[in-house]
Design a protein around this motif. Structure first.
Motif, PDB file in Angstrom:
ATOM      1  N   LEU A 121     -17.792  34.212  -4.972  1.00  0.00           N
ATOM      2  CA  LEU A 121     -17.053  32.883  -4.797  1.00  0.00           C
ATOM      3  C   LEU A 121     -18.132  31.816  -4.880  1.00  0.00           C
ATOM      4  CD1 LEU A 121     -14.616  31.308  -3.790  1.00  0.00           C
ATOM      5  CD2 LEU A 121     -15.293  31.657  -1.506  1.00  0.00           C
ATOM      6  N   LEU A 122     -19.123  32.044  -4.424  1.00  0.00           N
ATOM      7  CA  LEU A 122     -20.370  31.039  -4.807  1.00  0.00           C
ATOM      8  C   LEU A 122     -20.464  30.510  -6.120  1.00  0.00           C
ATOM      9  CD1 LEU A 122     -22.369  28.834  -3.573  1.00  0.00           C
ATOM     10  CD2 LEU A 122     -23.812  30.884  -3.342  1.00  0.00           C
ATOM     11  N   HIS A 123     -20.526  31.634  -7.065  1.00  0.00           N
ATOM     12  CA  HIS A 123     -21.000  31.486  -8.442  1.00  0.00           C
ATOM     13  C   HIS A 123     -19.708  30.415  -8.976  1.00  0.00           C
ATOM     14  CE1 HIS A 123     -24.068  34.455  -9.119  1.00  0.00           C
ATOM     15  NE2 HIS A 123     -23.847  34.835  -7.854  1.00  0.00           N
ATOM     16  N   GLU A 124     -18.563  30.332  -8.499  1.00  0.00           N
ATOM     17  CA  GLU A 124     -17.600  29.717  -9.111  1.00  0.00           C
ATOM     18  C   GLU A 124     -17.644  27.881  -8.514  1.00  0.00           C
ATOM     19  OE1 GLU A 124     -13.799  31.607  -7.988  1.00  0.00           O
ATOM     20  OE2 GLU A 124     -14.510  33.371  -8.851  1.00  0.00           O
ATOM     21  N   THR A 125     -18.484  27.668  -7.788  1.00  0.00           N
ATOM     22  CA  THR A 125     -18.594  26.411  -7.098  1.00  0.00           C
ATOM     23  C   THR A 125     -19.873  25.665  -8.066  1.00  0.00           C
ATOM     24  OG1 THR A 125     -20.379  26.835  -5.489  1.00  0.00           O
ATOM     25  CG2 THR A 125     -18.222  27.271  -4.962  1.00  0.00           C
ATOM     26  N   ASP A 126     -19.329  24.321  -7.948  1.00  0.00           N
ATOM     27  CA  ASP A 126     -20.386  23.406  -8.491  1.00  0.00           C
ATOM     28  C   ASP A 126     -21.803  23.283  -7.942  1.00  0.00           C
ATOM     29  OD1 ASP A 126     -17.870  22.610  -7.770  1.00  0.00           O
ATOM     30  OD2 ASP A 126     -18.497  20.499  -7.488  1.00  0.00           O
ATOM     31  N   MET A 127     -21.877  23.694  -6.656  1.00  0.00           N
ATOM     32  CA  MET A 127     -23.151  23.795  -5.913  1.00  0.00           C
ATOM     33  C   MET A 127     -23.978  24.919  -6.509  1.00  0.00           C
ATOM     34  SD  MET A 127     -23.419  23.617  -1.793  1.00  0.00           S
ATOM     35  CE  MET A 127     -24.984  23.634  -0.942  1.00  0.00           C
ATOM     36  N   LYS A 132     -29.015  27.416  -7.794  1.00  0.00           N
ATOM     37  CA  LYS A 132     -30.001  28.419  -8.525  1.00  0.00           C
ATOM     38  C   LYS A 132     -31.248  27.907  -9.123  1.00  0.00           C
ATOM     39  CE  LYS A 132     -27.525  28.206 -13.054  1.00  0.00           C
ATOM     40  NZ  LYS A 132     -26.943  28.998 -13.901  1.00  0.00           N
ATOM     41  N   GLU A 133     -31.112  26.716  -9.492  1.00  0.00           N
ATOM     42  CA  GLU A 133     -32.227  25.981  -9.943  1.00  0.00           C
ATOM     43  C   GLU A 133     -33.402  26.005  -9.022  1.00  0.00           C
ATOM     44  OE1 GLU A 133     -32.528  25.601 -13.273  1.00  0.00           O
ATOM     45  OE2 GLU A 133     -30.367  26.077 -13.427  1.00  0.00           O
ATOM     46  N   LEU A 145     -26.765  27.966   2.759  1.00  0.00           N
ATOM     47  CA  LEU A 145     -26.628  26.452   2.520  1.00  0.00           C
ATOM     48  C   LEU A 145     -25.063  25.875   2.068  1.00  0.00           C
ATOM     49  CD1 LEU A 145     -30.009  26.314   0.552  1.00  0.00           C
ATOM     50  CD2 LEU A 145     -29.382  25.122   2.847  1.00  0.00           C
ATOM     51  N   TRP A 146     -24.613  26.969   1.229  1.00  0.00           N
ATOM     52  CA  TRP A 146     -23.343  26.497   0.814  1.00  0.00           C
ATOM     53  C   TRP A 146     -22.266  26.641   2.243  1.00  0.00           C
ATOM     54  CZ3 TRP A 146     -18.589  29.858   0.344  1.00  0.00           C
ATOM     55  CH2 TRP A 146     -17.742  29.161  -0.330  1.00  0.00           C
ATOM     56  N   SER A 147     -22.475  27.625   2.790  1.00  0.00           N
ATOM     57  CA  SER A 147     -21.441  27.653   3.997  1.00  0.00           C
ATOM     58  C   SER A 147     -21.558  26.427   5.025  1.00  0.00           C
ATOM     59  CB  SER A 147     -21.594  29.231   4.917  1.00  0.00           C
ATOM     60  OG  SER A 147     -23.042  29.246   5.493  1.00  0.00           O
ATOM     61  N   MET A 148     -22.821  26.051   5.311  1.00  0.00           N
ATOM     62  CA  MET A 148     -23.260  24.895   6.007  1.00  0.00           C
ATOM     63  C   MET A 148     -22.549  23.715   5.638  1.00  0.00           C
ATOM     64  SD  MET A 148     -27.050  25.464   6.682  1.00  0.00           S
ATOM     65  CE  MET A 148     -27.609  23.937   7.514  1.00  0.00           C
ATOM     66  N   LYS A 149     -22.493  23.583   4.293  1.00  0.00           N
ATOM     67  CA  LYS A 149     -21.886  22.539   3.166  1.00  0.00           C
ATOM     68  C   LYS A 149     -20.497  22.426   3.716  1.00  0.00           C
ATOM     69  CE  LYS A 149     -20.424  21.019  -1.234  1.00  0.00           C
ATOM     70  NZ  LYS A 149     -19.110  21.816  -1.172  1.00  0.00           N
ATOM     71  N   GLU A 150     -19.881  23.631   3.489  1.00  0.00           N
ATOM     72  CA  GLU A 150     -18.383  23.912   3.518  1.00  0.00           C
ATOM     73  C   GLU A 150     -17.731  23.594   5.144  1.00  0.00           C
ATOM     74  OE1 GLU A 150     -15.741  25.093   1.410  1.00  0.00           O
ATOM     75  OE2 GLU A 150     -17.419  24.094   0.032  1.00  0.00           O
ATOM     76  N   LYS A 151     -18.778  23.786   5.880  1.00  0.00           N
ATOM     77  CA  LYS A 151     -18.418  23.514   7.123  1.00  0.00           C
ATOM     78  C   LYS A 151     -17.869  21.966   7.570  1.00  0.00           C
ATOM     79  CE  LYS A 151     -20.233  23.463  11.998  1.00  0.00           C
ATOM     80  NZ  LYS A 151     -21.372  23.763  12.879  1.00  0.00           N
ATOM     81  N   TYR A 152     -18.378  21.333   7.079  1.00  0.00           N
ATOM     82  CA  TYR A 152     -18.216  19.682   6.807  1.00  0.00           C
ATOM     83  C   TYR A 152     -17.021  19.431   6.310  1.00  0.00           C
ATOM     84  CZ  TYR A 152     -22.280  19.794   9.896  1.00  0.00           C
ATOM     85  OH  TYR A 152     -23.050  20.161  10.963  1.00  0.00           O
TER      86      TYR A 152
END
Length: 153
Positions: A121-127, A132-133, A145-152
């Protein structure tokens, strides 16, 4: 007897049911009745075990599960189905208890794949393109980090 625990007992019974199901898919007709009988007997043992050892709802006073209930409501609004509720249980801390009596084989929690936080699912996001860089970052850290962002959101 020192190694006995209710959890181990149920795991053992569940393993027998699982092995019986696997055997049923490959057995000859002659053995089908025997395996089905064994499976029904084990399911009865699991049910009896639950009746004798079931945890009655002894909820600790002064504990709120508001955040957990919000999580459940969010999941249900996105397609999850549950027969469970969150509770603080005396002697067991926080856990899930059934909203109603469940029979062996009833589904207690069903979560659609579309709402499971996963690497796919993460691979499909712009984040993902940005994260990955970062040199040496692990998949687990990216997910965190992605789940922390999604929380908000």
């Amino acid at each position: 007897m020192e190694s006995y625990s209710p959890r181990n007992e149920l795991e053992a019974l569940n393993s027998i049911v699982w092995l019986t199901d696997v055997s049923l898919s490959t057995c000859t007709h002659l053995h089908t009745n025997i395996l089905q009988g064994l499976c029904l007997t084990i399911l009865d043992l699991i049910s009896d075990f639950g009746d004798k050892n079931g945890v009655k709802e002894v909820v600790k006073k002064n504990h709120s599960c508001d955040q957990e209930e919000c999580l459940i409501e969010s999941g249900e609004s996105n397609g999850a189905m549950t027969q469970l509720k969150i509770a603080y249980i005396e002697g067991a801390d926080q856990g899930a208890i059934a909203r109603k009596d469940l029979k062996v084989g009833d589904v207690a929690l069903e979560i659609p794949v579309s709402i499971i936080i996963s690497e796919e699912l993460l691979h499909e996001t712009d984040m993902y393109g940005v994260l990955k860089e970062i040199d040496g970052i692990s998949s687990e850290t990216i997910l965190l980090l992605w789940s922390m962002k999604e929380k908000y959101k």
